[in-house]
Design a protein around this motif. Structure first.
Motif, short mmCIF file in Angstrom:
data_model
loop_
_atom_site.label_atom_id
_atom_site.label_comp_id
_atom_site.label_asym_id
_atom_site.label_seq_id
_atom_site.Cartn_x
_atom_site.Cartn_y
_atom_site.Cartn_z
N PRO A 17 0.81 -1.23 0.00
CA PRO A 17 0.00 0.00 0.00
C PRO A 17 0.84 1.27 0.00
N LYS A 18 0.22 2.34 -0.48
CA LYS A 18 0.90 3.63 -0.61
C LYS A 18 1.38 4.21 0.70
N TYR A 19 0.61 3.91 1.77
CA TYR A 19 1.03 4.51 3.04
C TYR A 19 2.35 3.94 3.52
N ARG A 20 2.74 2.80 2.93
CA ARG A 20 4.07 2.27 3.26
C ARG A 20 5.10 2.66 2.20
N LEU A 21 4.67 2.77 0.98
CA LEU A 21 5.61 3.06 -0.09
C LEU A 21 4.99 4.05 -1.08
N PRO A 22 5.29 5.33 -0.92
CA PRO A 22 4.75 6.32 -1.85
C PRO A 22 5.20 6.00 -3.28
N ARG A 23 4.28 6.15 -4.22
CA ARG A 23 4.57 5.70 -5.59
C ARG A 23 5.63 6.52 -6.29
N GLU A 24 5.75 7.83 -5.91
CA GLU A 24 6.76 8.63 -6.60
C GLU A 24 8.17 8.16 -6.23
N VAL A 25 8.30 7.65 -5.01
CA VAL A 25 9.61 7.14 -4.58
C VAL A 25 9.95 5.88 -5.39
N LEU A 26 8.99 4.98 -5.45
CA LEU A 26 9.19 3.74 -6.19
C LEU A 26 9.50 4.03 -7.65
N GLU A 27 8.68 4.89 -8.24
CA GLU A 27 8.83 5.19 -9.66
C GLU A 27 10.21 5.79 -9.95
N ALA A 28 10.65 6.69 -9.08
CA ALA A 28 11.95 7.33 -9.30
C ALA A 28 13.08 6.31 -9.26
N GLU A 29 12.99 5.36 -8.34
CA GLU A 29 14.07 4.38 -8.25
C GLU A 29 14.05 3.41 -9.42
N LEU A 30 12.86 3.15 -9.93
CA LEU A 30 12.76 2.26 -11.10
C LEU A 30 13.27 2.97 -12.35
N GLN A 31 12.89 4.25 -12.48
CA GLN A 31 13.30 5.00 -13.67
C GLN A 31 14.82 5.17 -13.74
N ARG A 32 15.43 5.19 -12.57
CA ARG A 32 16.88 5.35 -12.55
C ARG A 32 17.57 4.14 -13.19
N ILE A 33 16.92 2.98 -13.05
CA ILE A 33 17.47 1.78 -13.68
C ILE A 33 17.22 1.83 -15.19
N VAL A 34 16.02 2.28 -15.55
CA VAL A 34 15.70 2.39 -16.98
C VAL A 34 16.69 3.35 -17.65
N ALA A 35 17.05 4.41 -16.92
CA ALA A 35 17.95 5.42 -17.48
C ALA A 35 19.34 4.88 -17.79
N MET A 36 19.67 3.73 -17.22
CA MET A 36 20.98 3.13 -17.52
C MET A 36 20.99 2.47 -18.89
N GLY A 37 19.84 2.43 -19.53
CA GLY A 37 19.78 1.80 -20.83
C GLY A 37 19.12 0.44 -20.80
N VAL A 38 18.30 0.20 -19.79
CA VAL A 38 17.53 -1.05 -19.73
C VAL A 38 16.25 -0.84 -20.54
N GLN A 39 15.99 -1.74 -21.46
CA GLN A 39 14.78 -1.64 -22.28
C GLN A 39 13.62 -2.29 -21.56
N VAL A 40 12.49 -1.61 -21.52
CA VAL A 40 11.34 -2.16 -20.83
C VAL A 40 10.15 -2.18 -21.77
N LYS A 41 9.44 -3.30 -21.83
CA LYS A 41 8.19 -3.36 -22.57
C LYS A 41 7.08 -3.73 -21.61
N LEU A 42 6.13 -2.78 -21.44
CA LEU A 42 5.01 -3.03 -20.53
C LEU A 42 3.88 -3.71 -21.29
N ASN A 43 2.90 -4.20 -20.54
CA ASN A 43 1.74 -4.89 -21.13
C ASN A 43 2.18 -5.95 -22.13
N CYS A 44 3.22 -6.65 -21.77
CA CYS A 44 3.79 -7.61 -22.69
C CYS A 44 3.95 -8.94 -21.97
#
Lengths: 343, 544
Positions: B170-197
């Protein structure tokens, strides 16, 4: 005390130094620039507390006087293990004459320095003097000279390294040997085994009675405290006295790695009160941090083994109780616990 | 010559350095490094003491970089990790364990605030690795593989990154902007992601994509069902679906009295979520007692504070509209719950089943050599490789405790083994150090410093909003907390050995260089070892 205030171990310190400390806060002994007054290769026993105490004190005095220091030394372990002819471990001008006259020799050097300074048009000498000896050379044999030095207020810091017996000559009782301790001359036999109660001289208190500028006690377990006291002493002129407890693994029958632990326990039991006094008045005491019963301090030492029950031997609980009572008295007398204890 | 010396002097002056007193020695001190209990405990394999070491001097970026060698999600971990490291912390035996988790969170938040990024790899390996699932395990593996220079493609069945970190916590334990930022930092390294796949046939996907290896981390997203006889109108849903629906725009309708069936962390999450959605009563029905509850104690405590109620030793027999029939249970000699035949009715507008999750393994149907047991894929625990060469798996889909930290650890371990496998050499792991136990410390040197607690949101605001419950440390108290670390088993340059040696036989090598022994003069008294605060010196018998 000008030792840095400690909040917790990594920034302040119960340790000798610390990577997180600002250089000016580090102890002399943590500095790779220390004068190393007693060099390696000396013949002190493994884990010698006196070798440690002397290095701490003299290094601190060297720093306080910017290396302008002369040491007189009484006969005793310190002299014997550091200077077997023709070798020396000392890294400063150092003189040894007799067992009993270190205070007098120190006085003489101080007088000569003063004359030289006056001739050169200065009021006092930049070069300072320390005299040092063991408890035998201080409390017994050199006591007269020392008292004279105090009485004349000569500009000497006298340092007594107290290992509580004549260790150099084979562990004979001195007037600083604690009650009930077994020595070669106070054997653990008879109804009252070991050194008898109530005979010891408390030299720090005797020194205080001379109303000299500075008297302090310290142990090798609290380096920053010891260094701060040497620095304080060197900032003053006149007769000063520093009494350092230096456990002796051989004479005390303790493990060589326990030297510092025993010094720490001596303080934490109250057996060895750590304080400083100026002009006969106590100005500060080092409080007990974790109080422990005296048995914890006495048990690792074979010289007190006869106090504890062993197979076939009942031990001497009554003597143990008296030592505990002495420690409790120190705690009251010097207010060693945080809560004020009224007598 | 004989007249060159003064009267009665027969020998030239000498130095005591001529005496090699080291020959007295029967034991020699040796500097060692030991494995601190926190590091040993961490499922993600973090070098906790290592990054605390940097944090202690206020070098937060260095600390963050050191931390993220092993775990790319410090801000997330600082919120959701159950920090078993703190349970192992030796400081706990002195006053209170070091607040490792709160310092980790501080570093993670600081990184987000300062915009610290991961460096892209220096060299490209030319290999292409498939990662299935963008949850903690998959993204941890993608991060590590990318760091090692591999091309990484992450295929995610869901519409967003994060997997169970997003859909299960739940959000009250993990705010989504925090999670998203840490995930995007990995994507920014050049990791290709395909969603809904969604990968439905792994063998085919790998063939078409030309992947050299694969890491599977599809998570456990299928709710376990229990058969509960229910009348028409009984409102029953499952916890996974409920928590997932929290990510959408529509708030799920639960009613005023919500009953949650189960005893794990998910049950707690659901009950606390229900409260925040406006339920006046959230009641957990659990078959056993609190002592046996698998949910984390801290969360149970927080839930109880927020007014969540628990019916211990109870099971649900029957559900109808607006009410549940509860049977009281009792524990037998083995501690297993047994029915008592005593029933009672419990009013409930809805019932949420939080009975555990299963893994959808259908993507593996055509992959030969895989072993599946108890609904999870069997892997070699040393390498995370499945029975099929080149296919690795981790996270909730392999046998392990199911939490974020374990999943992150799997991802890292698998990535390192995938790298070794791709390069055709065995992974060389240095042997682990001996443990740094409390008995080896000299606690005298550690002064008293109570733990710094993180601020918590007021109860009133907690149960009425999805605002984050736990606050963070300030830069100042993060420093304080980091400095409470005892550095168990590893030299922290306190200079004690150097200071206490009666023979000047310890050589100080300078900042960051630690010390050496001068065995020419070391008499082997053992004082350095006895007075080392952190137990980094060992006495070893001298070989004669």
């Amino acid at each position: 005390m000008n030792a840095p205030q400690i909040k917790f171990y990594q920034t302040g310190t119960f340790t000798v130094g610390n990577r997180l400390l600002a250089p000016e806060q580090r102890s002399v002994q943590s500095s790779s620039e220390r004068s190393n007054s007693i060099n390696s290769g000396h013949r002190a026993c493994q884990g010698c507390g006196e070798a440690l105490g002397a290095r701490y004190a003299v290094d601190a005095a060297m720093r306080a006087t910017r290396g302008q220091l002369i040491a007189a030394n009484a006969t005793g372990c310190l002299e014997v293990f550091s200077t077997p002819y023709p070798e020396s471990s000392w890294q400063l001008p150092w003189i040894h004459s007799l067992f009993g006259n270190a205070a007098a020799v120190g006085t003489g050097i101080a007088a000569a320095l003063k004359v030289k300074a006056l001739k050169a048009g200065m009021s006092e000498s930049a070069t300072r003097v320390i005299a040092q000896g063991g408890d035998g050379g201080t409390t017994d044999i050199g006591f007269g000279c020392l008292s004279g030095m105090f009485e004349r207020n000569d500009d000497v810091l006298y340092i007594c390294y107290d290992n509580e017996a004549y260790m150099n000559t084979g562990v004979q009782r001195s007037s600083a040997t604690p009650p009930a301790a077994r020595t070669a001359t106070t054997m653990a036999v008879g109804v009252q085994p070991g050194a008898s109660f109530g005979q010891g001289k408390n030299l720090p208190l005797i020194a205080m009675a001379h109303e000299i500028p500075y008297v302090a006690t310290a142990t090798v377990a609290d380096l920053r405290d010891l260094e701060a006291k040497v620095e304080r002493a060197m900032s003053l002129r006149g007769a000063r006295y520093l009494h350092i407890l230096v456990p002796c693994p051989l004479g005390w029958g303790a493990a060589s790695h326990d030297t510092i632990r025993l010094a720490r326990l001596a303080r934490e039991t109250g057996i060895f009160p750590v304080f400083e006094a100026e002009h006969g008045e106590i100005t500060s005491v080092t409080k007990i941090r974790h109080r422990v019963p005296v048995a914890e301090y006495l048990k690792p030492q074979k010289r007190f083994a006869h106090l504890f029950a062993q197979p076939g031997q009942p031990g001497h609980p009554e003597m143990l109780a008296r030592i505990q009572a002495d420690a409790d008295k120190n705690i009251r007398r010097f207010k060693l616990l945080d809560e004020e204890v009224t007598v | 010559m004989k007249d060159a010396r003064p009267f009665a002097i027969t020998l030239d002056p000498g130095s005591s350095l001529a005496n090699k007193t080291g020959s007295w020695r029967t034991e020699r001190p040796v500097y060692v490094d030991r494995l601190p209990p926190c590091n040993a405990q961490c499922p993600a394999g973090e070098d906790i003491q290592g990054w605390l070491f940097h944090a202690e001097s206020g070098a937060y970026e260095a600390a963050w970089r050191h931390l993220t060698r092993d775990n790319p999600f410090p801000a997330t971990m600082g919120r959701v990790c159950y920090h078993s490291c703190e349970g192992a912390c030796n400081r706990g035996q002195l006053d209170a364990a070091v607040g490792i988790n709160s310092v980790e969170r501080f570093l993670g938040d600081e990184a987000l605030k300062q915009g610290w990024q991961f460096a892209p790899p220096a060299d490209e390996s030319g290999k292409h690795v498939l990662v299935v699932g963008a949850g903690p395990s998959g993204m941890s593996a993608a991060y590590q593989l990318r760091r090692l220079g591999h091309r990484v493609t992450v295929l995610e069945a869901g519409p967003m990154l994060g997997g169970m970190m997003r859909f299960g916590i739940p959000k009250y334990r993990l705010p989504r902007e925090v999670l998203e930022a840490e995930l995007q930092r990995i994507v920014a390294m050049g990791v290709q992601v395909k969603l809904n796949c969604k990968v439905s046939d792994l063998a085919e996907t790998m063939r078409i994509g030309g992947y050299d290896a694969a890491f599977l981390a599809v998570g456990a997203h299928i709710a376990k069902r229990a058969f509960i006889p229910a009348k028409d109108g009984a409102h029953i849903l499952d916890a996974v679906a409920l928590l997932r629906s929290m990510e959408g725009a529509e708030r799920p309708m639960l009613g005023r009295r919500v009953v949650v069936y189960g005893g794990g962390n998910t049950a707690i999450d659901v009950a606390r979520t229900a409260k925040r959605l406006g339920a006046t009563e959230a009641i957990i029905v659990y078959r056993r007692t609190r002592a046996q509850m698998p949910a984390h104690d801290l969360e149970v405590e927080e839930a109880l504070e927020e007014g969540v109620m628990v019916k211990w030793l109870s099971t649900i027999k029957h559900a109808s509209e607006g009410a549940l029939m509860i049977e009281k249970m009792t524990l037998d000699a083995q501690g297993r719950p047994q029915p008592t035949g005593e029933f009672e009715m419990l009013e409930a507008d809805s019932l949420v089943l939080a009975l555990g999750q299963d893994v959808d393994l259908s993507l593996l149907d055509r992959v030969p050599g895989l072993a599946v047991q108890d609904g999870v894929v069997q892997v070699d625990p040393a390498t995370m490789m499945t029975g099929h060469a080149g296919i690795f798996a981790g996270g909730d889909m392999v046998p392990a405790e199911r939490n974020v930290t374990v999943a992150v650890g799997h991802g890292k371990k698998a990535a390192r083994n995938i790298d070794a496998w791709l390069r055709g050499h065995a992974l060389n792991r240095p042997p682990k150090h001996e443990p740094a136990s409390f008995e080896r410390l000299n606690p005298w040197y550690y002064s008293d410093a109570p733990k710094t607690m993180r601020p918590q949101l007021d109860l009133a605001r907690r149960s009425s909003s999805f605002d984050e419950v736990q606050g963070g440390l300030t830069a100042e108290n993060a420093l304080f907390e980091a400095r409470r670390c005892l550095s168990c088993g590893n030299c922290f340059e306190c200079d004690n050995c150097y200071g206490v040696c009666p023979d000047n036989a310890v050589i100080k090598l300078g900042p960051g260089q630690r010390f050496e022994f001068n065995y020419d003069y070391c008499k082997g008294c053992g004082m350095c070892a006895a007075e080392c605060p952190c137990g980094a010196i060992e006495m070893r018998p001298e070989q004669v």
